[in-house]
Design a protein around this motif. Structure first.
Motif, PDB file in Angstrom:
ATOM      1  N   ASP A  54       0.826  -1.201   0.000  1.00 22.70           N
ATOM      2  CA  ASP A  54       0.000   0.000   0.000  1.00 22.70           C
ATOM      3  C   ASP A  54       0.861   1.253   0.000  1.00 22.70           C
ATOM      4  OD1 ASP A  54       0.949   0.270   2.584  1.00 22.70           O
ATOM      5  OD2 ASP A  54      -0.871  -0.489   3.529  1.00 22.70           O
ATOM      6  N   SER A  55       0.202   2.395   0.066  1.00 22.33           N
ATOM      7  CA  SER A  55       0.924   3.666  -0.010  1.00 22.33           C
ATOM      8  C   SER A  55       1.868   3.854   1.167  1.00 22.33           C
ATOM      9  CB  SER A  55      -0.071   4.829  -0.081  1.00 22.33           C
ATOM     10  OG  SER A  55      -0.914   4.822   1.062  1.00 22.33           O
ATOM     11  N   VAL A  56       1.502   3.287   2.317  1.00 24.30           N
ATOM     12  CA  VAL A  56       2.367   3.404   3.490  1.00 24.30           C
ATOM     13  C   VAL A  56       3.676   2.657   3.261  1.00 24.30           C
ATOM     14  CG1 VAL A  56       2.607   2.844   5.942  1.00 24.30           C
ATOM     15  CG2 VAL A  56       0.425   3.706   5.064  1.00 24.30           C
ATOM     16  N   GLU A  57       3.569   1.430   2.735  1.00 20.83           N
ATOM     17  CA  GLU A  57       4.772   0.628   2.502  1.00 20.83           C
ATOM     18  C   GLU A  57       5.621   1.210   1.371  1.00 20.83           C
ATOM     19  OE1 GLU A  57       2.527  -2.953   2.083  1.00 20.83           O
ATOM     20  OE2 GLU A  57       3.347  -3.783   3.932  1.00 20.83           O
ATOM     21  N   LEU A  58       4.954   1.671   0.303  1.00 16.44           N
ATOM     22  CA  LEU A  58       5.700   2.316  -0.772  1.00 16.44           C
ATOM     23  C   LEU A  58       6.385   3.583  -0.272  1.00 16.44           C
ATOM     24  CD1 LEU A  58       3.314   1.920  -3.845  1.00 16.44           C
ATOM     25  CD2 LEU A  58       5.505   0.792  -3.493  1.00 16.44           C
ATOM     26  N   GLY A  59       5.713   4.279   0.645  1.00 16.37           N
ATOM     27  CA  GLY A  59       6.318   5.463   1.247  1.00 16.37           C
ATOM     28  C   GLY A  59       7.563   5.118   2.049  1.00 16.37           C
ATOM     29  N   ALA A  60       7.514   3.984   2.760  1.00 19.33           N
ATOM     30  CA  ALA A  60       8.681   3.551   3.537  1.00 19.33           C
ATOM     31  C   ALA A  60       9.847   3.187   2.615  1.00 19.33           C
ATOM     32  CB  ALA A  60       8.306   2.355   4.417  1.00 19.33           C
ATOM     33  N   LEU A  94      11.918   4.185 -11.357  1.00 19.52           N
ATOM     34  CA  LEU A  94      13.022   4.830 -12.066  1.00 19.52           C
ATOM     35  C   LEU A  94      14.158   5.195 -11.103  1.00 19.52           C
ATOM     36  CD1 LEU A  94      13.744   5.751 -14.956  1.00 19.52           C
ATOM     37  CD2 LEU A  94      12.875   8.012 -14.343  1.00 19.52           C
ATOM     38  N   VAL A  95      13.812   5.741  -9.940  1.00 12.93           N
ATOM     39  CA  VAL A  95      14.835   6.108  -8.955  1.00 12.93           C
ATOM     40  C   VAL A  95      15.613   4.874  -8.498  1.00 12.93           C
ATOM     41  CG1 VAL A  95      15.213   6.999  -6.627  1.00 12.93           C
ATOM     42  CG2 VAL A  95      13.644   8.181  -8.155  1.00 12.93           C
ATOM     43  N   SER A  96      14.878   3.809  -8.160  1.00 11.91           N
ATOM     44  CA  SER A  96      15.549   2.608  -7.656  1.00 11.91           C
ATOM     45  C   SER A  96      16.400   1.952  -8.734  1.00 11.91           C
ATOM     46  CB  SER A  96      14.522   1.617  -7.108  1.00 11.91           C
ATOM     47  OG  SER A  96      13.556   1.270  -8.084  1.00 11.91           O
ATOM     48  N   ALA A  97      15.959   2.004  -9.989  1.00 15.86           N
ATOM     49  CA  ALA A  97      16.739   1.413 -11.071  1.00 15.86           C
ATOM     50  C   ALA A  97      18.039   2.181 -11.294  1.00 15.86           C
ATOM     51  CB  ALA A  97      15.919   1.379 -12.359  1.00 15.86           C
ATOM     52  N   HIS A  98      17.982   3.513 -11.192  1.00 14.29           N
ATOM     53  CA  HIS A  98      19.214   4.299 -11.294  1.00 14.29           C
ATOM     54  C   HIS A  98      20.179   3.933 -10.159  1.00 14.29           C
ATOM     55  CE1 HIS A  98      18.835   7.083 -14.652  1.00 14.29           C
ATOM     56  NE2 HIS A  98      17.552   7.240 -14.368  1.00 14.29           N
ATOM     57  N   ARG A  99      19.646   3.745  -8.958  1.00 14.36           N
ATOM     58  CA  ARG A  99      20.491   3.341  -7.829  1.00 14.36           C
ATOM     59  C   ARG A  99      21.124   1.969  -8.107  1.00 14.36           C
ATOM     60  NH1 ARG A  99      19.267   7.869  -6.437  1.00 14.36           N
ATOM     61  NH2 ARG A  99      18.320   8.536  -4.484  1.00 14.36           N
ATOM     62  N   ALA A 100      20.360   1.089  -8.717  1.00  7.63           N
ATOM     63  CA  ALA A 100      20.883  -0.243  -9.032  1.00  7.63           C
ATOM     64  C   ALA A 100      22.054  -0.160  -9.989  1.00  7.63           C
ATOM     65  CB  ALA A 100      19.774  -1.120  -9.619  1.00  7.63           C
ATOM     66  N   VAL A 101      21.934   0.685 -11.015  1.00 10.06           N
ATOM     67  CA  VAL A 101      23.016   0.834 -11.992  1.00 10.06           C
ATOM     68  C   VAL A 101      24.263   1.405 -11.323  1.00 10.06           C
ATOM     69  CG1 VAL A 101      23.736   2.131 -14.033  1.00 10.06           C
ATOM     70  CG2 VAL A 101      21.503   1.013 -13.994  1.00 10.06           C
ATOM     71  N   VAL A 135       9.130  -4.396  -7.698  1.00 14.22           N
ATOM     72  CA  VAL A 135       7.942  -4.225  -6.848  1.00 14.22           C
ATOM     73  C   VAL A 135       7.211  -2.940  -7.227  1.00 14.22           C
ATOM     74  CG1 VAL A 135       7.141  -3.853  -4.489  1.00 14.22           C
ATOM     75  CG2 VAL A 135       8.913  -5.548  -4.934  1.00 14.22           C
ATOM     76  N   SER A 136       7.957  -1.869  -7.469  1.00 14.89           N
ATOM     77  CA  SER A 136       7.342  -0.592  -7.832  1.00 14.89           C
ATOM     78  C   SER A 136       6.561  -0.699  -9.129  1.00 14.89           C
ATOM     79  CB  SER A 136       8.424   0.488  -7.957  1.00 14.89           C
ATOM     80  OG  SER A 136       9.164   0.621  -6.757  1.00 14.89           O
ATOM     81  N   ILE A 137       7.103  -1.444 -10.092  1.00 11.87           N
ATOM     82  CA  ILE A 137       6.401  -1.651 -11.358  1.00 11.87           C
ATOM     83  C   ILE A 137       5.092  -2.398 -11.130  1.00 11.87           C
ATOM     84  CG2 ILE A 137       6.484  -2.908 -13.548  1.00 11.87           C
ATOM     85  CD1 ILE A 137       8.077  -0.288 -13.549  1.00 11.87           C
ATOM     86  N   LYS A 138       5.128  -3.425 -10.283  1.00 13.19           N
ATOM     87  CA  LYS A 138       3.914  -4.197 -10.013  1.00 13.19           C
ATOM     88  C   LYS A 138       2.783  -3.311  -9.513  1.00 13.19           C
ATOM     89  CE  LYS A 138       5.137  -8.535 -10.848  1.00 13.19           C
ATOM     90  NZ  LYS A 138       4.494  -9.299 -11.939  1.00 13.19           N
ATOM     91  N   PHE A 139       3.127  -2.305  -8.710  1.00 12.22           N
ATOM     92  CA  PHE A 139       2.090  -1.493  -8.095  1.00 12.22           C
ATOM     93  C   PHE A 139       1.978  -0.100  -8.706  1.00 12.22           C
ATOM     94  CE2 PHE A 139       3.032  -4.882  -5.172  1.00 12.22           C
ATOM     95  CZ  PHE A 139       1.756  -5.351  -4.914  1.00 12.22           C
ATOM     96  N   GLY A 140       2.546   0.052  -9.914  1.00 13.80           N
ATOM     97  CA  GLY A 140       2.264   1.225 -10.716  1.00 13.80           C
ATOM     98  C   GLY A 140       2.982   2.492 -10.324  1.00 13.80           C
ATOM     99  N   ASP A 141       4.028   2.402  -9.491  1.00  7.20           N
ATOM    100  CA  ASP A 141       4.763   3.603  -9.097  1.00  7.20           C
ATOM    101  C   ASP A 141       6.006   3.725  -9.972  1.00  7.20           C
ATOM    102  OD1 ASP A 141       6.164   5.667  -7.835  1.00  7.20           O
ATOM    103  OD2 ASP A 141       5.381   5.130  -5.861  1.00  7.20           O
ATOM    104  N   THR A 142       5.839   4.326 -11.142  1.00  5.64           N
ATOM    105  CA  THR A 142       6.945   4.380 -12.098  1.00  5.64           C
ATOM    106  C   THR A 142       8.041   5.350 -11.659  1.00  5.64           C
ATOM    107  OG1 THR A 142       5.750   6.034 -13.416  1.00  5.64           O
ATOM    108  CG2 THR A 142       5.485   3.713 -14.032  1.00  5.64           C
ATOM    109  N   ASP A 143       7.690   6.381 -10.892  1.00  6.19           N
ATOM    110  CA  ASP A 143       8.718   7.301 -10.381  1.00  6.19           C
ATOM    111  C   ASP A 143       9.662   6.565  -9.442  1.00  6.19           C
ATOM    112  OD1 ASP A 143       7.739   9.491 -11.774  1.00  6.19           O
ATOM    113  OD2 ASP A 143       6.427  10.122 -10.143  1.00  6.19           O
ATOM    114  N   LEU A 144       9.088   5.797  -8.522  1.00 11.09           N
ATOM    115  CA  LEU A 144       9.906   5.037  -7.578  1.00 11.09           C
ATOM    116  C   LEU A 144      10.732   3.986  -8.318  1.00 11.09           C
ATOM    117  CD1 LEU A 144      10.640   4.504  -4.626  1.00 11.09           C
ATOM    118  CD2 LEU A 144       8.656   2.971  -4.473  1.00 11.09           C
TER     119      LEU A 144
END
Length: 396
Positions: free
Chosen positions: A59-65, A164-171, A153-162
């Motif tokens: 949910d939004s709380v977990e995505l926020g965390a 993109l940020v996490s993918a840049h961190r991965a690279v 996980v972000s893709i599964k729940f439709g948060d494309t901004d999150l």
């Protein structure tokens, strides 16, 4: 949450909580009590009011965390404060990552909302603080793979901004690790995030350049290397399929590029020789076929998507991770809808729900398909569709 803690947050005694849970009190509770309980539990009120078992969704709380963990100063800068706390051993972090990745492939997406923020902090600290270079490089590898998982996980729940940020961190972490397999793996996740963030042409270029530059090194790394190499071409194909579905002036050229990229991935799958799950890619001939189904759906070629899906042998499909099996069924449901076989689409979604509830009940893309089917009408499958929509929280 313990009964004592729940009671304290509700302003009630432990006995009150026990009576409520045992059905001895508040059989028809006041709405104000339910509203307070929903706030305390951080869930939607309709979950408490529904008789249908609710799928556990991020949910939004977990995505926020998760977002807060990615925005932490230490994670952004790759540093850690000198508080005297020793970094966790690489072996411990590796076990935790394996557990989290296994949860994803089993379709237990909701658990990751609780697991990954701590894993992100711990792998980042290990990367910054381990004294031995070997341990620092291994920790950077785990940090990159953790960020990849956040992207998925972000893709599964439709948060494309999150995503993109996490993918840049991965690279960034992958480059720090110096491991070409991890670099390629992170690159395919960033290409995926870029595509779903509305940058499909840039995603294609990034994936293809990564594949070209890393290919010679990847070919020396066995199944891991071939798997991530093949996945780069699959992600490039999906990026082009997405571009082809747009009104872009380059749409026609993008559509022509899709089969070429898929064929390139098939070559690497054939070279691998069998289905596998190296570095949690599930890469092999079967997963390559799954991407071909998804590409046809993206190009609105429903009949072609159905034909490819039906050509996948049952034993090969059954051997895939549950997340992949459910994903295939949802894509097949999209293809059947495009082909006008809407009753079959509903039954296919029900099969997907039995595989992984969260893939159907929680994912925005699938919920939109349900809404479309409700508008289009599904003939004799209407009652089954309505029941599924209710389980997904789409009906009052």
């Amino acid at each position: 949450m313990t009964q004592t803690d729940f009671g304290a947050l509700m302003g009630q005694s432990l006995r009150w909580v026990q009576d409520v849970e045992g059905g001895h009190r508040q059989r028809d509770p006041r709405l104000s009590v339910l509203e307070r309980a929903a706030r305390v539990l951080q869930i939607r009120l309709e979950v408490l009011l529904s008789d249908a078992p609710a799928a556990q969704c991020v949910d939004s709380v977990e995505l926020g965390a998760i977002r807060a963990a990615l925005q932490d100063h230490d994670v952004i800068t790759g540093t850690a404060d000198d508080n005297g706390t020793a970094p966790l051993p690489v072996a411990t972090l590796d076990r935790r990552l394996v557990h989290a990745r296994a949860a994803f492939q089993a379709g237990h997406f909701a658990s990751l909302g609780r697991l990954v923020p701590k894993l992100l902090a711990d792998t980042n600290r290990a990367t910054a603080c381990h004294a031995r270079e070997e341990d620092r490089l291994a920790s950077a590898r785990l940090l990159s793979l953790t960020c990849e998982l956040i992207e998925a996980v972000s893709i599964k729940f439709g948060d494309t901004d999150l995503a993109l940020v996490s993918a840049h961190r991965a690279v960034a972490a992958a480059e720090l690790s110096g491991n070409p397999v991890i670099m390629a793996s992170a690159a395919r996740h960033l290409a995926d995030a870029m595509t779903l963030h509305g940058q499909p042409h840039a995603a294609t270029r990034f994936a293809v350049i990564a594949a070209t530059r890393l290919e010679s090194d990847l070919r020396t790394r066995g199944a891991d290397g071939l798997s991530v190499l093949g996945m780069l071409y699959l992600k490039a194909a999906m990026a082009q399929a997405t571009a082809a579905a747009s009104d872009d002036t380059r749409a026609a050229a993008a559509a022509r590029a899709v089969p070429e990229l898929l064929d390139q991935a098939d070559e690497h799958a054939d070279e691998l020789g069998a289905d596998g799950n190296a570095l949690w890619t599930a890469f092999g001939p079967t997963n390559a076929a799954l991407y071909r189904v998804a590409a046809h759906v993206s190009l609105s070629q429903g009949a072609d998507a159905v034909a490819v899906a039906q050509g996948i042998p049952d034993p090969a499909r059954a051997a895939l991770p549950k997340e992949r099996r459910a994903h295939l069924l949802v894509d097949l449901a999209h293809g059947l809808t495009q082909a006008g076989a809407r009753e079959q689409a509903v039954d296919t979604l029900l099969k997907a729900e039995r595989e992984v509830e969260e893939e159907v009940r929680c994912r925005p893309r699938t919920r939109q398909l349900l809404e479309d089917l409700r508008l289009l009408g599904v003939g004799s499958a209407e009652k089954r569709l309505q029941a599924l929509a209710q389980r997904c929280g789409l009906l009052e």
